[in-house]
Design a protein around this motif. Structure first.
Motif, PDB file in Angstrom:
ATOM      1  N   GLY A 182      51.287 -38.014 -51.841  1.00 51.10           N
ATOM      2  CA  GLY A 182      51.934 -38.204 -50.546  1.00 51.10           C
ATOM      3  C   GLY A 182      51.175 -39.179 -49.669  1.00 51.10           C
ATOM      4  O   GLY A 182      51.764 -40.037 -49.008  1.00 51.10           O
ATOM      5  N   LEU A 183      49.853 -39.060 -49.665  1.00 48.66           N
ATOM      6  CA  LEU A 183      49.027 -39.969 -48.867  1.00 48.66           C
ATOM      7  C   LEU A 183      49.181 -41.412 -49.314  1.00 48.66           C
ATOM      8  O   LEU A 183      49.115 -42.340 -48.503  1.00 48.66           O
ATOM      9  N   SER A 193      51.896 -42.699 -50.689  1.00 47.29           N
ATOM     10  CA  SER A 193      53.309 -43.043 -50.837  1.00 47.29           C
ATOM     11  C   SER A 193      53.813 -44.075 -49.836  1.00 47.29           C
ATOM     12  O   SER A 193      54.953 -44.502 -49.939  1.00 47.29           O
ATOM     13  N   PRO A 247      53.780 -45.867 -45.600  1.00 48.33           N
ATOM     14  CA  PRO A 247      53.553 -45.597 -44.185  1.00 48.33           C
ATOM     15  C   PRO A 247      54.204 -44.283 -43.753  1.00 48.33           C
ATOM     16  O   PRO A 247      55.213 -43.853 -44.306  1.00 48.33           O
ATOM     17  N   THR A 248      53.630 -43.713 -42.740  1.00 50.98           N
ATOM     18  CA  THR A 248      54.128 -42.439 -42.224  1.00 50.98           C
ATOM     19  C   THR A 248      54.969 -42.679 -40.982  1.00 50.98           C
ATOM     20  O   THR A 248      54.927 -43.747 -40.379  1.00 50.98           O
TER      21      THR A 248
END
Length: 95
Positions: A66-67, A69, A71-72
């Motif tokens: 997830g980290l 994957s 931009p957040t």
């Protein structure tokens, strides 16, 4: 002390045996844990520890994935309100 562990249960049909050498102090600790936590055998107790460690490793891998994957986006109250509004709109259309 040598502890033999048969790995089965979660994977019916597949079984492997592993022998582990332990100092007497650790063997006594395992025996105590078996008695206190209602395990049937020391193998069952060790398997439960390994399963937990395996689950933690899988979770860490998913978090890392997830980290990596991309931009957040901020998931603040405005983001959740937008989601709720879209759901309410979809319900109205379906109804």
């Amino acid at each position: 002390m040598i502890l033999a562990i048969s790995c089965h249960g979660a994977h019916p049909g597949r079984m492997a045996t592993m022998n582990i050498s332990l100092p007497d102090e650790l063997k006594e600790f395992i025996d105590q844990q078996v008695a206190e936590h209602s395990f049937m055998t020391s193998s069952e107790y060790i398997r439960s520890l390994v399963r937990k460690a395996h689950a933690v490793a899988k979770l860490r891998a998913l978090v890392q994935e997830g980290l990596e994957s991309g931009p957040t986006i901020p998931m603040d109250e405005a983001w959740f309100e937008g989601k709720r509004a879209r759901i309410r709109q979809a319900i109205k259309k379906a109804g």
